[in-house]
Enzyme design. Sequence first.
Site, short mmCIF file in Angstrom:
data_model
loop_
_atom_site.label_atom_id
_atom_site.label_comp_id
_atom_site.label_asym_id
_atom_site.label_seq_id
_atom_site.Cartn_x
_atom_site.Cartn_y
_atom_site.Cartn_z
N ARG A 62 1.14 -2.26 5.35
CA ARG A 62 0.39 -3.76 5.32
C ARG A 62 0.03 -4.11 4.26
O ARG A 62 -0.09 -5.82 4.04
CB ARG A 62 -1.37 -2.64 6.38
CG ARG A 62 -2.37 -4.50 6.88
CD ARG A 62 -2.69 -3.55 7.63
NE ARG A 62 -3.44 -4.69 7.32
CZ ARG A 62 -4.81 -4.49 7.52
NH1 ARG A 62 -4.95 -4.40 7.06
NH2 ARG A 62 -5.52 -5.90 8.35
N HIS A 66 0.44 -7.79 3.39
CA HIS A 66 -0.34 -9.16 3.48
C HIS A 66 0.37 -9.71 2.12
O HIS A 66 -0.82 -10.55 1.78
CB HIS A 66 -1.63 -8.54 3.17
CG HIS A 66 -2.54 -8.11 4.46
ND1 HIS A 66 -3.47 -8.72 5.34
CD2 HIS A 66 -1.81 -8.46 6.03
CE1 HIS A 66 -4.08 -7.89 7.02
NE2 HIS A 66 -2.68 -8.05 6.79
N ASP A 67 0.62 -9.23 1.31
CA ASP A 67 0.60 -9.92 0.09
C ASP A 67 1.81 -10.45 0.11
O ASP A 67 1.81 -11.84 -0.50
CB ASP A 67 1.32 -8.95 -0.72
CG ASP A 67 1.65 -9.47 -2.68
OD1 ASP A 67 1.20 -10.28 -2.90
OD2 ASP A 67 2.90 -8.94 -2.58
N VAL A 70 0.56 -14.23 1.05
CA VAL A 70 -0.60 -14.96 0.51
C VAL A 70 0.73 -15.37 -0.56
O VAL A 70 0.94 -14.39 -1.47
CB VAL A 70 -1.31 -14.63 0.09
CG1 VAL A 70 -2.35 -15.45 -0.46
CG2 VAL A 70 -1.74 -14.57 1.71
N GLY A 72 3.07 -15.25 -1.61
CA GLY A 72 4.81 -14.83 -1.58
C GLY A 72 4.35 -13.45 -2.54
O GLY A 72 3.30 -13.15 -2.45
N ASP A 74 3.89 -10.94 -4.53
CA ASP A 74 3.53 -11.03 -6.30
C ASP A 74 2.65 -10.36 -6.52
O ASP A 74 2.27 -10.65 -7.68
CB ASP A 74 3.41 -12.96 -6.95
CG ASP A 74 1.81 -13.53 -5.37
OD1 ASP A 74 1.53 -12.80 -4.80
OD2 ASP A 74 1.58 -14.84 -5.85
N SER A 76 -0.64 -10.38 -5.45
CA SER A 76 -1.70 -10.72 -5.81
C SER A 76 -2.57 -10.01 -5.41
O SER A 76 -4.06 -10.43 -5.96
CB SER A 76 -1.53 -12.55 -5.01
OG SER A 76 -1.59 -12.71 -3.57
N ASN A 94 -8.58 -8.80 4.84
CA ASN A 94 -8.31 -7.95 4.24
C ASN A 94 -9.90 -7.19 3.95
O ASN A 94 -10.08 -6.24 3.24
CB ASN A 94 -7.64 -8.33 2.54
CG ASN A 94 -6.66 -8.76 2.98
OD1 ASN A 94 -5.87 -8.82 2.91
ND2 ASN A 94 -6.30 -9.87 2.64
N HIS A 193 3.42 -2.46 13.79
CA HIS A 193 2.27 -1.66 14.61
C HIS A 193 2.59 -1.02 14.76
O HIS A 193 1.72 -0.35 16.40
CB HIS A 193 1.98 -3.22 14.93
CG HIS A 193 0.71 -3.52 14.67
ND1 HIS A 193 0.21 -5.41 15.61
CD2 HIS A 193 0.87 -4.19 13.56
CE1 HIS A 193 -0.28 -5.61 14.72
NE2 HIS A 193 0.09 -4.85 13.35
#
Length: 319
Positions: A62, A66-67, A70, A72, A74, A76, A94, A193
């Site tokens: 996950r 989720h990275d 947002v 790309g 990277d 973040s 998050n 999932h």
Amino acid sequence: MASSSSFRMTFSVVFLIIIGMASAELSSSYYNTSCPNALSTIKSAVNSAVAKESRMGASLLRLHFHDCFVNGCDASILLDDTSTFTGEKTANPNNNSARGFDVVDTIKSDVESICPGVVSCADILAVAARDSVVALGGPSWTVLLGRRDATTASLSAANSDIPSPSLNLSGLISAFSKKGLSTKEMVTLAGAHTIGQARCTNFRSRIYNETNIDTSYATSLKSNCPRNGSDNNLSPLDTTSSTSFDYAYYKNLVNKKGLLHSDQQLYNGGSTDSQVSGYSSSSSTFLSDFKSAIVKMGNISVLTGTSGEIRTNCRKINS
């Protein structure tokens, strides 16, 4: 009307070219010389974490998702807030939900000890996602490497771009299309999932208010998710085999046992019903498609070359 259509076509072509250029700069052999033991080191740490807590496999997968959604892939999402910087960890999708950061810290420490300043946190997330799936009985795939780490993050993009569990089918299609992913790839990636759990606050409305849910299934969830309170109580996303990466998720959807509203939207009389039906009866088709889709997702707007940096600590930018 014609000019609008032309613009959309031009934008799509440019987007695909950018994605293609980015993925062309990534390579499966990127660390072969600079850090030949990088992948085995990451795998060892992931296996240890998943053996300790099987849910961690879903959490690491996950984080990669989720990275990438947002700005790309990277890393973040890994940046901590500071007095002068707000990261993505407190974004609605998050906050009190994204986890596994300590495992990433361990992996990064292990890799830094053998190859200081070489392996990016973004690549660690991509490899850890693959190794997590394998650790839970799923397929392996070749991870393209060479991503670099962002020096910034976006709370607002995390709140707007990560698909919400309350989205209808059209919203899901739009959210994935915005990232260059097709409707087919959206349905395929939703198969993640088949492992993991969700908080009561994310499925309460479904089990009390929706009709496209198996009655006995809804009833079984209510004791752990009352109408009020217990927001953080967990239930498995896959009611039959939540710690095995298989295709049971799609069988559940056909039987109206999708936990989240967004899950069941994939099999609710709409355009994606046939794909869900196909996956529910063919593990090999799903697993093959999943490998292709997650590789494509892992190439979204990556930083390569001299862009970004290789963080020494995944939680903060280099000083």
